[in-house]
Every structure is written in C-alpha cells, then in structure tokens.
Design a protein around this motif. Structure first.
Motif, PDB file in Angstrom:
ATOM      1  N   VAL B 244       0.837  -1.204   0.000  1.00 26.01           N
ATOM      2  CA  VAL B 244       0.000   0.000   0.000  1.00 26.01           C
ATOM      3  C   VAL B 244       0.873   1.256   0.000  1.00 26.01           C
ATOM      4  CG1 VAL B 244      -1.659   1.309   1.374  1.00 26.01           C
ATOM      5  CG2 VAL B 244      -1.947  -1.141   1.102  1.00 26.01           C
ATOM      6  N   VAL B 245       1.926   1.229   0.823  1.00 24.99           N
ATOM      7  CA  VAL B 245       2.800   2.406   0.901  1.00 24.99           C
ATOM      8  C   VAL B 245       3.583   2.583  -0.399  1.00 24.99           C
ATOM      9  CG1 VAL B 245       4.741   3.417   2.117  1.00 24.99           C
ATOM     10  CG2 VAL B 245       2.946   2.304   3.398  1.00 24.99           C
ATOM     11  N   LEU B 246       4.007   1.463  -0.999  1.00 30.61           N
ATOM     12  CA  LEU B 246       4.685   1.543  -2.295  1.00 30.61           C
ATOM     13  C   LEU B 246       3.792   2.239  -3.317  1.00 30.61           C
ATOM     14  CD1 LEU B 246       6.447  -1.852  -3.096  1.00 30.61           C
ATOM     15  CD2 LEU B 246       7.480   0.386  -2.867  1.00 30.61           C
ATOM     16  N   GLY B 247       2.489   2.012  -3.202  1.00 27.46           N
ATOM     17  CA  GLY B 247       1.542   2.637  -4.129  1.00 27.46           C
ATOM     18  C   GLY B 247       1.328   4.115  -3.860  1.00 27.46           C
ATOM     19  N   GLY B 248       2.097   4.675  -2.941  1.00 30.30           N
ATOM     20  CA  GLY B 248       2.028   6.113  -2.712  1.00 30.30           C
ATOM     21  C   GLY B 248       0.961   6.521  -1.704  1.00 30.30           C
ATOM     22  N   VAL B 249       0.364   5.544  -1.024  1.00 36.78           N
ATOM     23  CA  VAL B 249      -0.631   5.880  -0.011  1.00 36.78           C
ATOM     24  C   VAL B 249       0.127   6.274   1.256  1.00 36.78           C
ATOM     25  CG1 VAL B 249      -2.600   5.046   1.318  1.00 36.78           C
ATOM     26  CG2 VAL B 249      -2.224   4.229  -1.013  1.00 36.78           C
ATOM     27  N   VAL B 250      -0.278   7.385   1.871  1.00 39.92           N
ATOM     28  CA  VAL B 250       0.471   7.908   3.004  1.00 39.92           C
ATOM     29  C   VAL B 250       0.005   7.252   4.306  1.00 39.92           C
ATOM     30  CG1 VAL B 250       1.053  10.004   4.280  1.00 39.92           C
ATOM     31  CG2 VAL B 250       0.736  10.085   1.806  1.00 39.92           C
ATOM     32  N   LEU B 251       0.963   6.710   5.082  1.00 42.22           N
ATOM     33  CA  LEU B 251       0.620   6.210   6.409  1.00 42.22           C
ATOM     34  C   LEU B 251       0.172   7.406   7.237  1.00 42.22           C
ATOM     35  CD1 LEU B 251       3.479   3.687   7.300  1.00 42.22           C
ATOM     36  CD2 LEU B 251       1.168   3.197   6.542  1.00 42.22           C
ATOM     37  N   GLY B 252      -0.934   7.252   7.950  1.00 38.38           N
ATOM     38  CA  GLY B 252      -1.500   8.406   8.640  1.00 38.38           C
ATOM     39  C   GLY B 252      -2.805   8.833   7.976  1.00 38.38           C
ATOM     40  N   GLY B 253      -2.993   8.400   6.735  1.00 40.28           N
ATOM     41  CA  GLY B 253      -4.292   8.531   6.127  1.00 40.28           C
ATOM     42  C   GLY B 253      -4.519   9.734   5.242  1.00 40.28           C
ATOM     43  N   GLY B 254      -5.630   9.677   4.497  1.00 41.99           N
ATOM     44  CA  GLY B 254      -6.096  10.837   3.755  1.00 41.99           C
ATOM     45  C   GLY B 254      -5.593  10.991   2.335  1.00 41.99           C
ATOM     46  N   ARG B 255      -4.538  10.237   1.963  1.00 48.13           N
ATOM     47  CA  ARG B 255      -3.981  10.415   0.614  1.00 48.13           C
ATOM     48  C   ARG B 255      -3.710   9.094  -0.079  1.00 48.13           C
ATOM     49  NH1 ARG B 255      -1.150  14.490   2.829  1.00 48.13           N
ATOM     50  NH2 ARG B 255      -2.272  16.392   2.432  1.00 48.13           N
ATOM     51  N   GLY B 256      -3.981   9.045  -1.379  1.00 46.43           N
ATOM     52  CA  GLY B 256      -3.630   7.876  -2.171  1.00 46.43           C
ATOM     53  C   GLY B 256      -4.863   7.171  -2.706  1.00 46.43           C
ATOM     54  N   SER B 257      -4.657   6.406  -3.801  1.00 44.08           N
ATOM     55  CA  SER B 257      -5.803   5.740  -4.419  1.00 44.08           C
ATOM     56  C   SER B 257      -5.698   4.236  -4.260  1.00 44.08           C
ATOM     57  CB  SER B 257      -5.876   6.097  -5.905  1.00 44.08           C
ATOM     58  OG  SER B 257      -4.981   5.282  -6.635  1.00 44.08           O
ATOM     59  N   VAL B 258      -6.855   3.563  -4.316  1.00 43.37           N
ATOM     60  CA  VAL B 258      -6.891   2.123  -4.116  1.00 43.37           C
ATOM     61  C   VAL B 258      -6.270   1.396  -5.306  1.00 43.37           C
ATOM     62  CG1 VAL B 258      -9.226   1.814  -5.056  1.00 43.37           C
ATOM     63  CG2 VAL B 258      -8.344   0.195  -3.385  1.00 43.37           C
ATOM     64  N   VAL B 259      -6.398   1.986  -6.509  1.00 40.51           N
ATOM     65  CA  VAL B 259      -5.780   1.367  -7.690  1.00 40.51           C
ATOM     66  C   VAL B 259      -4.261   1.344  -7.515  1.00 40.51           C
ATOM     67  CG1 VAL B 259      -5.534   1.500 -10.183  1.00 40.51           C
ATOM     68  CG2 VAL B 259      -7.661   2.222  -9.110  1.00 40.51           C
ATOM     69  N   ALA B 260      -3.705   2.448  -7.033  1.00 41.58           N
ATOM     70  CA  ALA B 260      -2.261   2.520  -6.832  1.00 41.58           C
ATOM     71  C   ALA B 260      -1.823   1.530  -5.753  1.00 41.58           C
ATOM     72  CB  ALA B 260      -1.852   3.934  -6.448  1.00 41.58           C
ATOM     73  N   ALA B 261      -2.658   1.349  -4.713  1.00 43.18           N
ATOM     74  CA  ALA B 261      -2.310   0.389  -3.674  1.00 43.18           C
ATOM     75  C   ALA B 261      -2.235  -1.016  -4.254  1.00 43.18           C
ATOM     76  CB  ALA B 261      -3.338   0.444  -2.542  1.00 43.18           C
ATOM     77  N   MET B 262      -3.206  -1.355  -5.123  1.00 46.77           N
ATOM     78  CA  MET B 262      -3.184  -2.678  -5.747  1.00 46.77           C
ATOM     79  C   MET B 262      -1.985  -2.797  -6.687  1.00 46.77           C
ATOM     80  SD  MET B 262      -7.177  -3.741  -6.276  1.00 46.77           S
ATOM     81  CE  MET B 262      -7.862  -2.245  -6.950  1.00 46.77           C
ATOM     82  N   ALA B 263      -1.676  -1.690  -7.391  1.00 48.88           N
ATOM     83  CA  ALA B 263      -0.492  -1.699  -8.252  1.00 48.88           C
ATOM     84  C   ALA B 263       0.763  -1.911  -7.418  1.00 48.88           C
ATOM     85  CB  ALA B 263      -0.394  -0.382  -9.021  1.00 48.88           C
ATOM     86  N   GLY B 264       0.768  -1.369  -6.193  1.00 47.36           N
ATOM     87  CA  GLY B 264       1.902  -1.586  -5.294  1.00 47.36           C
ATOM     88  C   GLY B 264       2.080  -3.059  -4.991  1.00 47.36           C
ATOM     89  N   ALA B 265       0.963  -3.772  -4.783  1.00 45.74           N
ATOM     90  CA  ALA B 265       1.049  -5.205  -4.511  1.00 45.74           C
ATOM     91  C   ALA B 265       1.571  -5.964  -5.732  1.00 45.74           C
ATOM     92  CB  ALA B 265      -0.318  -5.741  -4.105  1.00 45.74           C
TER      93      ALA B 265
END
Lengths: 348, 312
Positions: B244-265
C-alpha cells in the motif's frame, strides 16, 4: 538564543507529562487525576501478582518463592532492555521494527568474535555496540533525511538484516566463553546479573529522559515536532539519537542472549518476538504510541506485568497458545483503560 | 486526474519491472505466463486493497496475516476433505473475516485503542486461539471444490484472477461512492470530517470490516493455492502494508488511491518474480527487497513538498 533559553523552550509543557504528580494535582484533584499512568501499571502489576498468587495457591503451589522471582527477573531482562530502548524511540514519536533481527545479528557478531576465547570479549562487545549504533544511525537518517515513515524505514532495515543473516547462517554459530555466559546465569544473592544489567539500562534511560537536555527534547519532539522545531530544537538530530540508543539497547539484549545460549543464533530475536512485543510492553506501560507522553518506569512495569503473567501460566501449566490469547486481550484491555482515563481528563 | 498523477510513479516502476521480467523470461508475454503471474499475485493484491481502506482512514491492520492463517487452518479442520461441507464453510470464513474486522473497528474507535495495538492484540488472540483449538498443528484437509478457487482455471482464466477482478472492481466502486469520500475525509482530518457530519467512528469500523473480508478472500485463495500450513499467513500483514505504501498511499491517512495500492502489490510480486528469475537466493531476496522498499518510499516522499507547493 543561549543554550539555556533554548532548553527552557524545549522543556515540554507540564500538561504533556501526566506522570508528574504536581501537574496532575493541579489539573484534577479527584482520584483519577492524581494517579498517573505509571502508578496504574504498578497497581495492575500488584493486582496480577495477587491474583496469580491466589490461583497458584488454589492449585496447590507456592507462587512467591525465590525461584519464581528469580525466574521472572531472568525471563524479563532481554525484553526489558529492548523495551527501554523502544521507549526512547516511541517517546520521540517514532518506532523501531528492526530490533528483532538486529538482536539475532548482534548475538552472532558477539559469538563469532569471541570464538570461545576470553580475550575476544572486549572486541566482541565493542563490535556489537558499533554495529547496533550504525544500524540505529541508518534508521534515524532514513527517517529524518529521506522522510520515510518509521514503520517502513525500520521494516526495510529489518528485511536487509534478515537477508544478510539468513544468507550467511543456517543455525547457531560461534561460541561464547564461560566467563561471558555468567552474564546470562549468575546471580548476586537473589538478584540475577542479567536483571542488574536491565536495571542499569533502565536507570540510564530514565536519567537521560528526566535530567538531560536530550531527554527534554525527546519529549518535546514527540509531543509536537513542529512546535519543537520552531522552538529551536534540531528535531532530526533528536530522532536520530533515539534510534541509535534504541538499536544499542537491542545490541545489549543480543549480547545477553548470546551469553545465555552460549552461541549466536539467527532466529533468537524473531523467536522472542522482540519487535512487536517490545512495542506492546511500552504501550502497556502507559507510553503513548503517538509520542511525547510516558516514560521508562511505566515500561519496566509493563515488561514485569507480561513476565508475571507468563510465570503464573507456567506454574499453572496453562497451554502455551492460551497464553498468547490472554496476552493479546490483556494488552488491548490495558490500553483501552488508559484511553478512557485520558479522554475523561481531557473533557474536564 | 490528480489521483492518477500522484499514483504515476508506481505504474512506471511496475511497467519497468514487467518489461525486465519479460526480457528474462519470454513465456511471460504469452497469456498463460502472464495469467500465472496475476494468479500468484491475487491474494496479496486483495489483501492490499483491504489494507488500503484501513490505512487511508488513518489506521493500521496488523491482524490480516494471522487471520489468513486462521482461515486456512479452520477451513481444513471443518471440511476434513468433505465436498458437501465446502460452501457452508466458505460462508463461515467470510463471516469470520467480517466479525474480526468488526471487533478491530469497534475496539479501535469505541475504546480509543490505537489500531496498532488493537490489531496486534487481535493477531496474538487469533493465532493463539486457532492453535489452541487444533492442538498445535493444522489438521484435516481441504476439499477439491475449496481448492478450485486458488489453483484451478475457468476456461483459460484462473478462478483467482476472476475473483481478483471482482474484488478490485468492488474496491474501486466503493472508493467512488459516498463512503469512499467520507473515508478519505476521515483519514485526512478527523475533526474536520466529524464537523461536516461524517460519522467518523462508523466509517472506520467499515474500513476494518472491508479489510477483514479481504483477508478472508485472500485466505480462501491461498488455502487453495499453497495448501494447509501454519505458516501460510506469516508476514503477510507487513507485505500488504508495504504494498500500500509503495503505491504512494500515506501512512497516517487521507492520501492515495486504491488502484495505486493494488499496483503496489503487483509491483512487490513482480519484484519477487524478478529476483527469482535472476537466481538471487531466497535469503538475499529479503535484503534486496528491503533496499528497494526504502528507496521507493524515499523517492515518493522527496517529491511530496514540490507537489504540495504546486497545488497551492
């Protein structure tokens, strides 16, 4: 601005240190206001000991024997040392997930350099301290300079150390001379040497936090990093320092475990679950995971509480898996208790 | 559009990795080779999608790894190789995932326990309870129907790829719904969200439920793919968070997209595949993985101030 003025600014506001009795008294008055989180954990510890003693007595055993108490001290020493280090990182608003693999690594470094010779002890201890300080430095710099969240930075470091250790070792390696194994087993009267080592680390950390400039700054940075920075604290350096100290504590635990095992072991850190367990012990001791609130005495209480629970279960011969279940519940319930108190206080 | 731009780097990295894999192993370019990769990645991608919901709301879920183990061990024990038991057990597993998510969410939001601690406690409780129940070692066996989802194909397409498509689409639709907007608002600024009428607690509980359900689905796929073992879920929680973090989603919340999180996986799985193809031994794989994760997240973080400045 002189150094002293800066120090005064870096000192945390009284309200962020609920363990201070004067501040708590000023705030509340009634019972919940006067008892700090550190006292709560020791009350809980006393309660668990009492219930444990009763349960073991009902079972026909005797809980408060010298043997049990020595056992509790010995079992808790390694986790205690790691948890004291972890307290520093968490107080500064960070956390360290790499300690478990670092413990494995340093146990191997120690045993390999000692190679069963007394003459190897000093170089081995020096090497362990150097390696662990270096790992802490890398953790701290990655977090502060590269702006990687501590969770990911230390997880990455953990993976790197794991890769190196797994690549080089399949099983126990090196050998620790008998004189060094005394660290793991000897005792002075009723007190094990390992417990003294833990006490020394804890007192040093307590002194650092309560009596030195760096200590005040750690609270300030954990309380509010931006405010600390605007008050002239070099927040990056403070965070790096806590990570170096946290890793050095893990290195000391590695030395202790190598002494106990008589050799270095590539799985000793992860088998003990020292990463998550140390974080749990710190939070159990009343230190806020977000940083800025709590301290070493609470952590010591948290570690002892876990060790006493463990000891009671051992005496009652409770299933090992059931122990995990209870431990999980106890941690969550305890933290829920703190959270309730904090909310009640804030609403006043 | 903005979401796409901020998620850009991960797709670039993924594309580079996929090209490198194709160069090392031309079979990858054939549909069968590529589908095999997607099938292998499916459980982690589904877990990452679930973890995304929790992370974007500002929390962590460390219990998913042990939940996956519990799912597989419980399924084996209850099915005992009996085909007729398959469907009821599948329903039970989904209910279990939902329940675990619900408990995580209620404890975190209701009792105000940090989710790190809630889900860590849940992890201890789950792994302790399941082994208490099975007496230490997994027993029983999965049925053929159960294993179908993880290892069999429907025509040319593996079942797990189809399930991944359904879950992925559902996740995207969910994030486009009002719930998704409330979720991001909650993670970005809890107080502001609460003041604008978002039921912050309820939103977070739902995020944990989604994560529990995702873990249940991932457990079903992994049980079929890898078989019954006590290690099946080990470390998956960290892999999912990393993805999820690789996909650019910020720990702490509020930023990033679910598509990018899946792309991170997918990126993480592509990384494992590539390291395997180049014969980097199992152990050093971890070290390389560690370096790359830190480097990737650092690269993402360094650009952040510029982007924020540009938006203002």
């Amino acid at each position: 601005m002189t150094a002293r003025e800066r120090l005064r600014l870096a000192r945390p506001p009284a309200a962020s240190v609920p363990a201070e009795p004067a501040a708590a008294a000023r705030r509340g008055g009634v019972l919940s206001g006067r008892i700090g989180s550190t006292q709560v954990i020791y009350l809980a510890l006393a309660g668990v000991m009492l219930v444990g003693w009763a349960l073991v007595a009902l079972d026909g055993g005797d809980f408060l024997t010298l043997e049990t108490i020595v056992g509790i001290q010995q079992r808790s020493a390694a986790l205690g040392i790691v948890a004291v280090g972890q307290t520093l990182a968490i107080l500064a608003g960070s956390l360290d997930l790499s300690v478990a693999y670092l413990i494995s690594l340093t146990s191997l470094v120690a045993a390999e350099i000692m190679a069963g010779q007394d003459s190897g002890i000093v170089p081995a201890v020096a090497a362990v301290l150097a390696v662990s300080a270096l790992v802490g430095l890398v953790n701290g710099l990655v977090i502060t300079r590269l702006h990687v969240h501590a969770f990911i930075a230390t997880l990455g470091t953990a993976l790197i150390i794991r890769g190196v250790v797994d690549h080089l070792y399949d099983g126990p390696a090196g050998s620790v001379p008998e004189s060094f194994q005394r660290l793991g087993y000897d005792r002075l009267g009723p007190v094990p040497v390992s417990a003294l080592l833990w006490a020394a680390v804890a007192v040093a950390a307590w002194f650092l936090l309560r009596r030195t400039r760096l200590g005040y700054r750690i609270y300030a940075v954990g309380g509010d990093e931006e405010v600390a920075r605007l008050s002239g604290v070099r927040t990056g350096r403070v965070i790096v320092a806590t990570h170096v100290l946290c890793s050095v504590c893990a290195g000391i635990a590695g030395l202790l475990l190598a002494g106990r095992l008589g050799a270095g072991a590539p799985t000793v850190g992860t088998d003990g679950g020292y990463d998550l367990e140390s974080i749990a012990a710190v939070v159990l001791g009343g230190t806020a995971l977000a940083g800025g609130r709590g301290g070493v005495p609470g952590t010591v209480g948290g570690v002892l509480l876990l060790a006493v629970l463990d000891s009671v279960f051992n005496q009652l011969e409770v299933n090992a898996f059931f122990k995990d279940v209870v431990r999980g519940v106890v941690i969550v319930v305890a933290v829920a208790g703190y959270a309730r108190r904090t909310v009640r206080r804030r609403s006043r | 559009m903005r979401a796409l731009r901020s998620a850009g780097p991960i797709f670039l990295v993924l594309a580079v990795l996929l090209v490198l894999i194709a160069v090392a192993n031309p079979f990858f370019l054939e549909p069968a080779g590529f589908l095999a990769f997607v099938k292998r990645a499916a459980p982690l991608v589904i877990l990452a999608a679930g973890q995304y919901f929790v992370i974007v709301s500002g929390e962590f879920d460390l219990s998913v790894g042990s939940l996956v183990t519990v799912q597989v061990v419980v399924a084996a024990r209850l099915i005992e190789g009996d085909e007729a038991a398959t469907w009821p057990v599948l329903a039970l597993l989904l209910a279990l995932g939902l329940l675990v998510g619900l408990v995580n969410g209620v404890i975190t939001t209701g009792l105000r326990v940090p989710s790190f601690i809630t889900t860590l406690g849940m992890m201890l409780v789950l792994s302790g309870a399941v082994f208490l129940w099975t007496g230490g070692a997994p027993r029983g066996a999965l049925s053929e129907t159960f294993r179908m989802f993880g290892r069999k194909d429907l025509g040319p397409v593996p079942w797990s790829v189809l399930i991944l498509l359904v879950v992925g689409t559902a996740a995207i639709l969910l994030m486009r719904s009002d719930f998704g907007k409330r979720l991001i608002a909650t993670g970005d600024n809890e107080r502001a969200a609460a003041l604008s009428g978002v039921r912050v607690g309820r939103t977070r509980v739902l995020a944990f439920v989604v994560s529990g359900l995702a873990a249940a689905v991932a457990g079903i796929l992994l049980g079929g793919f890898a078989g019954v073992s006590a290690q099946v879920g080990q470390g998956l929680e960290f892999q999912a968070i990393t993805a999820v973090v690789l996909g650019g989603v910020v720990l702490g919340g509020g930023r990033g997209s679910v598509v990018a999180a899946m792309a991170g996986a997918f990126t993480l799985e592509a990384l494992f595949t590539l390291l395997n193809l180049h014969g980097i031994s199992g152990a050093l794989e971890y070290a390389v993985q560690g370096v790359i994760i830190i480097a990737a997240v650092a690269a993402g973080a360094v650009r952040l101030p510029l982007r924020r400045a540009a938006r203002v």
